[in-house]
Design a protein around this motif. Structure first.
Motif: not given
Lengths: 262, 368
Positions: A58-59, A80-81, A84, A92, A96, A98, A106, B320-321, B323-327
């Protein structure tokens, strides 16, 4: 499942991290081998959620010291990507929402990113639909959720099931589940825990971050760690979680006070 | 008729001085992109000459059109606006349509392009919906190069009429669009207007809706995307002149590059408009430090028994959005594109089916 000769998947050494210049982690050590289920327990503010976010990249968190080695690779230098794609997964605490992004799209993009890293071919829409329908069974999820926007308008339990569905699709090597039990009623907890148990194998590992014993009644950990003030204070077997359940976290304060005096 | 006017400046052509930035309504809107183009009359034909009309939709005769043209503009208080005067003076291509009472829902597609020859395409559209009539309009306005589109649309909705109107305006870096969309609604009528603009050096859209006796339903959706040095402006007005009217308005902006976006949303609820239920939300997404967004709700509420909600947000892509996708293994660029597409989808999904093939914003959303 503890096998002393199993390969180390994740090695955390003296990890220190801060957020907005506020130090949160003060030297965390943790070794996770293939086949193991670990639980990190602790009060709110002990740093356990920070640990999960730092591991996922997390940045907002800055690593100020220590190392994290994932399957022999320096994890901290990866985006992060990339983390993963090579098999690290973070479930989480607050998934989140979206709006406008279809859950199915997604899941497909995410699954293909992970597959391509492993040298597998990209799944087209039809092949992916077959896969996702099969994996929905892991968390007993209604296919209708695929048509909705990512987590939008999902109940707490539906969001957590969607997290485990993602885990089922991405087939991680190390899965970190941050307070996956929070906000779940007992039925949803059973389903989510059942999903985690189905996905555990001798080749992967799970790190459960939790506040309560109740998740550990359904998923039996091999190792339990108690975290306080940004460090792992004690480690033990499943019995440590039961002890916490009996005695509460008060002894943690005493031990912490002693440690600071010492 | 095709425009044959010859004029050297836009002021000459409109017969009125250009709006100045000292005027409140034009404070943030610089017309430099328009004045950079020398006005040249339209040399093409009537882009709507071969229009196929669905059952129940007929053309107004020239006499009928002359009798009603301009009425809705006057009633919504914009007949003296500069872009409307320009349109009237530029000998616009005129089309008047009547939708017969109590017809089954009809779909109409209107598409025209200002070309690339630096010409002014002026279009004046008049729609008359009789009681209980129902019409879906998918309208596309574009420019393939240097060009100016002057669009004036008037719609008169009789009792219980329904108009579902989608406008997609896709411009180019040297093109300008000036549009007025004026609607008068009788009680029981329903208007759903979705306007999407992108790519114009300058675009100014003015949706103006009058609920003549209240008790009608108005749904407005807007999406404007600016990049580079583009400027997009939406000035909307909704006025209730009777009780029990409803408004649901969402205006979204994406501002990238050095783009500038302006939104001004006026809602007028005089004393007669008791029990009005109006909600307006303006959401802006800033993608760069050089982009600029000016957004302003303008609520004038005199009636006391009303619900009028309004809100405005200006934000960046949520960390946060992302990061969620990147994670989940999705790269930062693709994650940003997915979030942007989702943000726009909120408005795009309300366009009529016939507009789907136009893929508005495809360039912005799909390019790597």
């Amino acid at each position: 499942m503890i096998r002393p000769d199993a390969p180390v998947l994740l090695e955390v050494r003296d990890l220190r991290a801060s957020v907005e210049d506020q130090p949160i982690l003060h030297g965390v050590n943790l070794t996770i081998r293939a086949g193991e289920i670990h639980a990190v327990m602790g009060r709110n503010g002990s740093g356990k959620s920070t640990l999960s976010k730092v591991l996922a990249g997390h940045p907002a968190y800055t690593v100020t010291g220590g190392t994290v080695t994932y399957q022999g690779q320096n994890l901290l230098e990866l985006d992060p990507e990339q983390r993963a794609r090579i098999g690290l997964f973070l479930g989480f605490q607050y998934p989140v929402e979206i709006p406008g992004v279809s859950n199915l799209e997604f899941l497909r993009v995410a699954t293909n990113a992970r597959r391509q890293q492993g040298g597998a071919s990209e799944l087209d829409t039809f092949a992916f639909e077959d896969l996702v329908r099969e994996r929905l069974a892991v968390v007993q999820m209604d296919p209708a959720f695929l048509e909705r926007s990512v987590n939008e308008g999902f109940s707490g339990g539906e969001k957590k099931r969607n997290e485990i569905l993602q885990m089922a699709l991405l087939e991680p090597v190390v899965a970190i589940l941050d307070e996956t039990d929070s906000g779940l009623d007992i039925d949803a907890l059973r389903i989510v825990a059942g999903g985690v148990n189905q996905l555990a194998s001798p080749d992967n590992a799970t790190l459960l971050i939790t506040h309560y014993q109740r998740l550990l009644d359904l998923i039996t950990p091999d190792h339990v760690h108690v975290m306080a003030a940004g460090r792992i204070l004690r480690s033990g077997g499943p019995e440590l979680a039961h002890e916490l359940e009996r005695t509460g976290y008060d002894w943690v304060d005493q031990e912490l006070a002693l440690a600071e005096v010492g | 008729m095709v425009a044959t006017t010859l004029a050297h400046t836009w002021e000459d052509l409109a017969g009125a001085a250009l709006p100045s930035r000292r005027m409140e309504d034009w404070r943030f809107t610089d017309l430099a992109a328009l004045t950079a183009i020398e006005p040249r009359p339209w040399s093409g034909g009537d882009p709507m000459a071969s229009l196929q009309l669905p059952v129940g939709v007929t053309r107004l005769s020239d006499a009928e059109l002359a009798a009603v043209a301009g009425q809705t503009l006057a009633r919504t208080g914009c007949d003296d606006h500069w872009p409307v005067r320009l349109n009237a003076q530029a000998s616009p291509v005129r089309l008047g349509l009547r939708v017969a009472a109590h017809t089954a829902p009809q779909a109409l597609t209107l598409s025209f392009d200002a070309g690339a020859q630096g010409e002014l395409l002026a279009v004046h559209l008049v729609l008359q919906l009789e009681p209980g009539a129902s019409l879906q309009v998918a309208q596309r306005v574009s420019s393939t190069g240097v060009g100016v589109v002057s669009l004036v649309c008037e719609a008169d909705l009789a009792t219980d009429a329904r108009l579902d109107w989608g406008l997609v305006a896709q411009g180019q870096a040297d093109a300008a669009l000036l549009g007025h969309l004026a609607v008068v609604q009788a009680p029981g009528s329903a208007l759903s207007l979705t306007a999407v603009t992108a790519g114009w050096a300058l675009s100014r859209l003015e949706p103006r809706v009058l609920q003549a006796e209240g008790a009608a339903s108005t749904r407005l959706r807007g999406l404007q995307w600016v990049d580079a040095n583009q400027l997009a402006d939406t000035h909307s007005l909704v006025r209730f002149e009777g009780p029990d009217g409803q408004l649901d308005q969402l205006h979204k902006t994406v501002a990238a590059g050095a783009g500038r976006s302006v939104f001004n949303g006026a809602v007028q609820v005089p004393q007669v408009a008791q029990r009005t239920d109006a909600a307006q939300l303006s959401r802006s997404l800033l993608l760069s430090d050089r982009a600029r967004v000016d957004t302003k709700p303008e609520l004038e509420i005199v009636a006391d028994d009303v619900k009028c909600a309004h809100g405005a947000t200006v934000s960046r892509l949520q960390q946060e959005e992302l990061f969620y996708l990147q994670s989940r293994g999705i790269g930062a660029d693709q994650a940003a594109r997915l979030l942007l597409a989702g943000y726009c989808q909120d408005v795009l999904r309300e366009l009529p089916t016939a507009a789907a093939g136009w893929q508005p914003l495809a360039k912005q959303l799909l390019e790597p």
